[in-house]
Each structure stands twice: as C-alpha cells, then as structure tokens.
Scaffold this motif. Structure first.
Motif, PDB file in Angstrom:
ATOM      1  N   ILE A  86       3.193 -84.630  -0.435  1.00 31.73           N
ATOM      2  CA  ILE A  86       4.470 -84.481  -1.144  1.00 31.73           C
ATOM      3  C   ILE A  86       4.284 -83.642  -2.398  1.00 31.73           C
ATOM      4  O   ILE A  86       5.111 -82.764  -2.714  1.00 31.73           O
ATOM      5  N   THR A 227       5.232 -82.950   6.272  1.00 27.88           N
ATOM      6  CA  THR A 227       5.859 -83.578   5.109  1.00 27.88           C
ATOM      7  C   THR A 227       7.067 -82.780   4.647  1.00 27.88           C
ATOM      8  O   THR A 227       8.101 -83.343   4.286  1.00 27.88           O
ATOM      9  N   GLY A 230       9.937 -83.519   6.807  1.00 28.20           N
ATOM     10  CA  GLY A 230      10.493 -84.821   6.468  1.00 28.20           C
ATOM     11  C   GLY A 230      11.344 -84.775   5.208  1.00 28.20           C
ATOM     12  O   GLY A 230      12.423 -85.374   5.148  1.00 28.20           O
ATOM     13  N   LEU A 231      10.870 -84.064   4.189  1.00 30.32           N
ATOM     14  CA  LEU A 231      11.661 -83.902   2.966  1.00 30.32           C
ATOM     15  C   LEU A 231      12.942 -83.125   3.240  1.00 30.32           C
ATOM     16  O   LEU A 231      13.983 -83.390   2.639  1.00 30.32           O
ATOM     17  N   ASN A 233      14.687 -83.246   5.973  1.00 27.70           N
ATOM     18  CA  ASN A 233      15.632 -84.206   6.547  1.00 27.70           C
ATOM     19  C   ASN A 233      16.164 -85.163   5.477  1.00 27.70           C
ATOM     20  O   ASN A 233      17.340 -85.543   5.499  1.00 27.70           O
ATOM     21  N   PHE A 234      15.295 -85.553   4.542  1.00 33.51           N
ATOM     22  CA  PHE A 234      15.718 -86.459   3.477  1.00 33.51           C
ATOM     23  C   PHE A 234      16.760 -85.800   2.577  1.00 33.51           C
ATOM     24  O   PHE A 234      17.729 -86.438   2.147  1.00 33.51           O
ATOM     25  N   VAL A 235      16.570 -84.506   2.297  1.00 29.84           N
ATOM     26  CA  VAL A 235      17.496 -83.784   1.434  1.00 29.84           C
ATOM     27  C   VAL A 235      18.886 -83.710   2.060  1.00 29.84           C
ATOM     28  O   VAL A 235      19.899 -83.606   1.356  1.00 29.84           O
ATOM     29  N   GLN A 236      18.950 -83.765   3.381  1.00 27.44           N
ATOM     30  CA  GLN A 236      20.256 -83.767   4.036  1.00 27.44           C
ATOM     31  C   GLN A 236      21.114 -84.934   3.566  1.00 27.44           C
ATOM     32  O   GLN A 236      22.341 -84.802   3.424  1.00 27.44           O
ATOM     33  N   LEU A 237      20.485 -86.080   3.282  1.00 29.74           N
ATOM     34  CA  LEU A 237      21.231 -87.223   2.757  1.00 29.74           C
ATOM     35  C   LEU A 237      21.812 -86.886   1.390  1.00 29.74           C
ATOM     36  O   LEU A 237      22.956 -87.248   1.086  1.00 29.74           O
ATOM     37  N   GLY A 238      21.020 -86.184   0.568  1.00 25.61           N
ATOM     38  CA  GLY A 238      21.519 -85.786  -0.742  1.00 25.61           C
ATOM     39  C   GLY A 238      22.715 -84.857  -0.633  1.00 25.61           C
ATOM     40  O   GLY A 238      23.691 -84.988  -1.382  1.00 25.61           O
TER      41      GLY A 238
END
Length: 274
Positions: A86, A227, A230-231, A233-238
């Motif tokens: 990360i 990684t 994965g980040l 995909n996580f940023v899509q939530l933001g």
C-alpha cells in the motif's frame, strides 16, 4: 478496454430489465409498482443465476500445488507485506493521481446514473419504456464504442511515445470534452436532443477506464499491482459517496441546475488528476 465494454452492456440490460419488469408487473396486476426494492431483488436474482451458471459450466483451471506454511509469524508477515505494498502504491505519484482521478470520474458517473434519469423524467413527458430504450441505447452503444476506441488510442500512444503517462492523454481529452457536452445535453429543450448530446458525451467520457488502469499499473512494480487494483476498487466506493453531495443542491436549486455544476466540475477534477 474489451473487458470494460461489458460494463456498458450490463448497464444497458439493467436499464431495460428494470423498465420491462415494472411494465410487466403493471400489466399482470393493474396498479402494481415494483419500486426500487423489488427491482433490486430482481437484479440480485439474475446475478445469482449468472454466478451459478459460471460455477457449473466453467471448470477451475489446474494450478501447481503450493506448500502450506504454518507458524505464528505468517500472519504478521502478510500484514507487513500488505502495508508495504500500500505504501508503494500511495508513494507513487502517478498511481496516487490516478486513484484521485478515478474517484472524481466515478463521482460524475454515479451522479449521472442516480440523477440524470430523474431530470429527464421531470423535464419531458415520456413513457418509462420509451425513455429506457433511448437511455440504454446511448449508454450501451456509446460506452462500448468509447471503451474500445479509447483502448486502441491508448495503445497507439503507448507505442509511439516513450513518455510514461502518454496513455493518460486519452482520458484527459475525453474528460475535457465530456464536461461541455454534458452541459449542453441537460439544457436541451427536447428529449431526443438531450439524448443525442448525451450520447456524444458518453463517447468522450467513457474512454477512461482501460487507459487509466494501464497507466496506473505501468507505473508500479509487479508485486504492487494487485494492491493497486484493490485500491482502485476501494476508491470506487469513495466516488459513489461523493455523489451524494448533489442531493442538497438538487433540493435547493433543482436537479437540472445541480447537474449542470456537479458533473462538469467532477470531469474537470478528473482531468486535473492526470
């Protein structure tokens, strides 16, 4: 980009399926309104059936066996390695800017998905099925074409230029063109005019995914790319959470005016992140 094009086909099918399910429900039971909860159940059931078909028809590929390690330090070592990956991603300027640009771009995308149909429905007296057909056509045809053409343009730039971020020119230009095109679309006085300009906007805006992922992953070592994905995909939530800021603006100034500001600003923020 070929993979990304499937997203637009699926979105168009969801638009048509939700409209068709509502129409079928009203036809079977007069006065029946399925609503968003029932539509969500229908979408979930279709996804479950598709997943079951995948499990039953696609065999798991054979992989070489790996030794299973045991020991109290394995979990701590895995956490340390994850934290290091990360840091490597967030410490890379190109990757960090790409993630910020993705959040801004998805803010625009989720805002359009959530509010643009409501704007059109309030502005133009048109049947639900007729609007769904126009909207799905613009999303599917424009999205697939933009995704494929964006990927081709990105690969061409990557071959012709030694600059590490040459591919990023594709989403940069696309976002800069999409902002005024969307502004024109939401201010038209007819539904067909609105959808025509919206289609032109989609052709420019949806070229971003493949080039952005290629730029981000190309700037990182191989052991950090998982990684980074994965980040991503996580940023899509933001991006999805950011689009809720339009709600108070829509309540105060109207959906149309709120869209005229928030979506172009998100596109320009995405362009600034290149």
């Amino acid at each position: 980009s070929i993979y990304a094009s499937g997203l637009y086909v699926g979105t168009a099918l969801a638009i048509l399926a939700s409209s068709a399910s509502a129409f079928a429900g009203r036809a079977a039971v007069p006065g029946l309104q399925l609503g968003w909860r029932a539509s969500a159940w229908v979408a979930g059931a279709v996804s479950a059936l598709a997943a079951a078909a995948l499990i039953l028809t696609v065999p798991e590929p054979q992989r070489p066996a790996t030794a299973v390690r045991t020991g109290g330090g394995e979990f701590g070592g895995a956490l340390t390695g994850s934290a290091r990956s990360i840091r490597n991603v967030l410490g890379c300027r190109s990757a960090l800017l790409a993630l910020c640009a993705v959040a801004a771009r998805l803010c625009a995308g989720y805002t359009i998905i959530s509010w643009f149909p409501a704007h059109c429905k309030a502005r133009f007296p048109v049947g639900e099925c007729a609007f769904a057909a126009l909207y799905a056509t613009a999303v599917c045809a424009g999205g697939v074409a933009a995704s494929l053409l964006g990927g081709l343009a990105s690969d061409a730039l990557g071959r012709r230029s030694d600059a590490p971020n040459a591919r990023a020119l594709v989403p940069l230009v696309g976002s800069l063109l999409a902002a005024p095109l969307f502004l024109v679309a939401v201010t038209r006085s007819s539904l067909h005019g609105t959808m025509g300009w919206f289609f032109a906007h989609v052709l420019c805006s949806e070229c971003w995914l493949g080039p952005t992922v290629a730029t981000m992953l190309g700037s990182l070592p191989a052991d950090a790319r998982g990684t980074a994905q994965g980040l991503f995909n996580f940023v899509q939530l933001g991006g999805g959470l950011l689009q809720v800021i339009i709600a108070p603006a829509a309540a105060r100034f109207g959906i149309g005016r709120a869209l005229q500001v928030t979506v172009p600003v998100a596109y320009l923020a995405r362009a600034a992140g290149v």
